[in-house]
Write an enzyme that holds these catalytic residues in place. Structure first.
Site, PDB file in Angstrom:
ATOM      1  N   GLU A  83      10.757  -8.030  -0.971  1.00 25.67           N
ATOM      2  CA  GLU A  83      10.185  -6.720  -1.271  1.00 25.67           C
ATOM      3  C   GLU A  83      11.338  -5.881  -1.806  1.00 25.67           C
ATOM      4  O   GLU A  83      12.434  -5.887  -1.233  1.00 25.67           O
ATOM      5  CB  GLU A  83       9.588  -6.089  -0.025  1.00 25.67           C
ATOM      6  N   GLY A  96      19.246   2.968 -19.250  1.00 24.18           N
ATOM      7  CA  GLY A  96      19.245   1.520 -19.131  1.00 24.18           C
ATOM      8  C   GLY A  96      19.660   1.011 -17.761  1.00 24.18           C
ATOM      9  O   GLY A  96      19.656  -0.199 -17.520  1.00 24.18           O
ATOM     10  N   ALA A  98      18.133   1.305 -14.770  1.00 27.13           N
ATOM     11  CA  ALA A  98      17.023   0.667 -14.052  1.00 27.13           C
ATOM     12  C   ALA A  98      16.698  -0.705 -14.639  1.00 27.13           C
ATOM     13  O   ALA A  98      16.470  -1.673 -13.896  1.00 27.13           O
ATOM     14  CB  ALA A  98      15.783   1.558 -14.068  1.00 27.13           C
ATOM     15  N   ALA A 128       6.809   5.150 -13.293  1.00 26.62           N
ATOM     16  CA  ALA A 128       7.310   3.978 -12.572  1.00 26.62           C
ATOM     17  C   ALA A 128       6.381   2.787 -12.782  1.00 26.62           C
ATOM     18  O   ALA A 128       6.846   1.668 -12.996  1.00 26.62           O
ATOM     19  CB  ALA A 128       7.469   4.281 -11.090  1.00 26.62           C
ATOM     20  N   VAL A 129       5.079   3.025 -12.731  1.00 24.20           N
ATOM     21  CA  VAL A 129       4.117   1.939 -12.966  1.00 24.20           C
ATOM     22  C   VAL A 129       4.363   1.329 -14.344  1.00 24.20           C
ATOM     23  O   VAL A 129       4.440   0.102 -14.493  1.00 24.20           O
ATOM     24  CB  VAL A 129       2.658   2.434 -12.832  1.00 24.20           C
ATOM     25  N   TYR A 132       7.581  -0.795 -14.365  1.00 23.34           N
ATOM     26  CA  TYR A 132       7.408  -2.096 -13.714  1.00 23.34           C
ATOM     27  C   TYR A 132       6.595  -3.041 -14.601  1.00 23.34           C
ATOM     28  O   TYR A 132       6.910  -4.229 -14.683  1.00 23.34           O
ATOM     29  CB  TYR A 132       6.771  -1.939 -12.337  1.00 23.34           C
ATOM     30  N   GLU A 133       5.591  -2.524 -15.264  1.00 22.96           N
ATOM     31  CA  GLU A 133       4.805  -3.360 -16.178  1.00 22.96           C
ATOM     32  C   GLU A 133       5.682  -3.863 -17.328  1.00 22.96           C
ATOM     33  O   GLU A 133       5.590  -5.025 -17.724  1.00 22.96           O
ATOM     34  CB  GLU A 133       3.593  -2.593 -16.703  1.00 22.96           C
TER      35      GLU A 133
END
Length: 165
Positions: A83, A96, A98, A128-129, A132-133
């Site tokens: 996790e 850059g 992240a 954030a979504v 992550y995608e």
């Protein structure tokens, strides 16, 4: 260890604890967490986030961001999963950091024999979504109206990335 133009990525060390605690206080708020991160002490922080449980991006001696990881449970049947959670100092966002942290996390996880990375993200954090995608995560589930934050119902989105083994 991954090196970029101005920062390097390495495992967290004891000496990083104070900066990481400060980063948690700065980054986590009602937009991205059901409750702000508040550490009562350095000792409490180190019990929850021991050295080596995060990959950190540093510029000289300054922590720019981190990705924390741990097995979601203590069960042997779940040890192939990490996790994760990621935080970037506001001054280093959109630089850059992240993306580099996520790339390093995937590489590290593969080296450790991890097959799946999972995370939770609030529906109130669409940036954030989308990030992550872009990193290849897929939505595995959604806990609808899981939190009430600022008088609004907020979904808890469960996302995963499957590593090639």
């Amino acid at each position: 260890m991954l090196t970029s133009h101005t920062y390097k990525i390495r495992a967290s060390e004891m000496k990083d604890a104070n900066q990481l605690m400060e980063l948690d206080m700065l980054v986590w708020d009602a937009c991205n967490s059901p409750a702000p991160m508040q550490w009562r002490s350095r000792q409490q922080y180190l019990q929850y986030c021991p050295p080596g449980s995060q990959l950190i991006a540093v510029q000289e001696d300054r922590v720019c961001g981190y990705v924390g990881f741990h097995p979601p449970t203590g069960m042997p049947v779940n040890r192939h999963v990490y996790e994760i959670h990621i935080a970037v100092h506001p001054e280093y966002r959109r630089s850059g950091v992240a993306t580099a942290l996520m790339r390093a996390m995937k590489q590290y996880a593969m080296e450790q024999g991890i097959q799946k990375l999972r995370l939770r993200v609030l529906s109130s954090n669409p940036g954030a979504v989308a990030f992550y995608e872009q990193c290849g995560f897929i939505t595995e589930g959604r806990l609808v109206s899981e939190f009430r934050i600022g008088g609004r119902d907020v979904d808890d989105i469960l996302m995963a990335y499957f590593l090639e083994t």
